[in-house]
Design an enzyme around this catalytic site. Sequence first.
Site, PDB file in Angstrom:
ATOM      1  N   GLU A   1       0.733  -1.128   0.078  1.00  0.00           N
ATOM      2  CA  GLU A   1       0.089  -0.005   0.005  1.00  0.00           C
ATOM      3  C   GLU A   1       1.066   1.302   0.017  1.00  0.00           C
ATOM      4  OE1 GLU A   1      -3.898  -1.704   2.329  1.00  0.00           O
ATOM      5  OE2 GLU A   1      -2.354  -1.025   3.365  1.00  0.00           O
TER       6      GLU A   1
HETATM    7  C1  TNX Z   1      -4.701  -4.055   4.643  1.00  0.00           C
HETATM    8  S1  TNX Z   1      -2.905  -6.480   3.868  1.00  0.00           S
HETATM    9  C2  TNX Z   1      -3.106  -3.953   5.194  1.00  0.00           C
HETATM   10  C3  TNX Z   1      -3.250  -3.447   6.528  1.00  0.00           C
HETATM   11  C4  TNX Z   1      -4.604  -3.296   7.182  1.00  0.00           C
HETATM   12  C5  TNX Z   1      -5.236  -4.226   6.685  1.00  0.00           C
HETATM   13  C6  TNX Z   1      -6.720  -4.376   7.500  1.00  0.00           C
HETATM   14  C7  TNX Z   1      -1.723  -5.267   4.073  1.00  0.00           C
HETATM   15  C8  TNX Z   1      -0.602  -5.887   3.858  1.00  0.00           C
HETATM   16  N1  TNX Z   1      -2.030  -4.212   4.594  1.00  0.00           N
HETATM   17  O1  TNX Z   1      -2.529  -2.129   6.363  1.00  0.00           O
HETATM   18  O2  TNX Z   1      -4.321  -2.899   8.691  1.00  0.00           O
HETATM   19  O3  TNX Z   1      -5.629  -4.215   5.373  1.00  0.00           O
HETATM   20  O4  TNX Z   1      -7.443  -5.598   7.187  1.00  0.00           O
END
Ligand code: TNX
Length: 570
Positions: free
Chosen positions: A358
């Site tokens: 992300e």
């Molecule tokens: C996605 S999965 C994220 C996290 C969040 C999560 C909540 C991932 C690698 N990153 O930053 O906490 O979703 O479900």
Amino acid sequence: MSTTPSPSPTAVPAPLPAEEPDAATLARAAEQSAVTVLTAATTHRLADVVPAPQQVQPDPTGDWVLPAGAVIVVSADPAALAVAEHLAELLRPATGYPLPVTDTAAHSLPVADAAGPGPVGGIALVLDEAADLGAEGYRLDVAPDGVRLTAVTATGLFYGVQTLRQLLPAAIESPTPVTEHWALPGGTITDAPRFPYRGAMLDVARHFFAVEDVLRVIDHLARYKLNHLHLHLTDDQGWRIAVDSWPRLTTVGGATEVGGGPGGHYTKTDYARIVSYATARHITVVPEIDLPGHTNAALVAYPELAPDKIAPPPYTGTEVGFSYVDPADERTYDFIADVLGEVAALTPGPWLHIGGDEAFKVTGEVYTGFVERVQRIVADLGKTVVGWHQLAPAAHLDGRVLQWWGTTGTDPTTAEAVRQGARLILSPGNHAYLDMKYAPDTPIGHDWAGLIDVRKAYDWDPGTHVAGVPPEAVLGVEAPLWTESVTSLADIEFLLLPRLPAIAELGWSTRATHDWADFRDRLAGQGPRWATAGITFHHAPDIPWATTATIPTQRDTPQTDIPQTDTAAH
Ligand code: TNX
């Protein structure tokens, strides 16, 4: 929905003599009460184990009862001795038996005779390098004259101990002595894992959790033969691990969390405690420093790392994808080398997790260039790089591991990275994410990847889950617990249990044993164990929870430790 156990006719606290009884008195009292109790020889079958063992050969004539005078005899090896002590510590509170541990060097009997007929009738833990059991496998033989665990390594013995523990009545989980017929079903179990990496992740960044809470999570992992604890140590809302060369990371960056609470961080001593507790349970800690995104807390502490060199305000919300360290500034790479160097020095295990998810504002070649530099920093530290599967487009580096959290089972970029040699840890968001709600009315958790009831957590195959990724490229499975909505140990346990054992079974058990109806029934038997141990769990309606007659009903522990209902958990 409550499954509060019905009163037990058989399992009651052993009458304790007044004034500080010694271990031997306790043992005699417990055994005397036990022999007056009429129960079936065993309350469950040899196959009632989670995760499902590879091979189970019951012997109905082979049941064994733990005698009060039992001795645990173990091969003369420090690691094996530690496993034997661990077993004794698991069994002493509920039985009240002294269970001395002796190694074969001190014991007059050779190991070959230790489990044989004789006055002891105890438990033998045998290291046998020649046994055909693999590095993590074990064999458990239960016969009327004794129990023998055999393994090539202390790790195999440790897993055998977890199986043995589950084969005793649920009352073995009692923190205080209870009267029980401590019988084990007779026969032989031969067992070994399907995948080498079996893990869970705890996000200590969104909400901070004390060392004691983490240790308790480690206990839950150990029960189900998981061997990795991934700690998500840094995120926008908080930086949780002390770094001496950049002290404001914790003094400033650690002082926040989701919702505006005080946050917190682990000193190096705290962290070493977590690592050594895990190591003693044959669990490797995988530290994650999430880069280049999820770094707001670091930028608050050190604005020089920010692209505009201006400190952002502290962040206590739950959005993602807005922050990043400046990929164009060499100072950023000095920072990363310092941080990863100090974290590597705290890490006996091989893995360093660099996140990579992300980073919505660092894209294309800038992102891959950044990741390639960080991958090299990790390799130069002698560690193996792990990252979320967003790392896939960066150039391959020998040994690198990607952690799949997708929900579709298809990603050509990940498949191509695997073709070039990357291995995959499977954490599909729609099956393995323990922060997803069980049902629409689950009081905490998310639902962006869907609802995950126990069956959904169980019914998938890590070996074939991602298109173009063959089973040989799958290192294993991991169940992540993100903690935006998780604020207490009870919350953690409520989301972990009963889904963690489902993921553990996918990681451990051979596919031939995969069977929902069978799993559901075996899992049901774990409920009374958690209840007896005072562990919170979700009374998932798809599991036929046992209201077993072997749950001790009178204990010294507070009422709040008795099984929680769904709403009481939050
Ligand atoms: C996605 S999965 C994220 C996290 C969040 C999560 C909540 C991932 C690698 N990153 O930053 O906490 O979703 O479900």
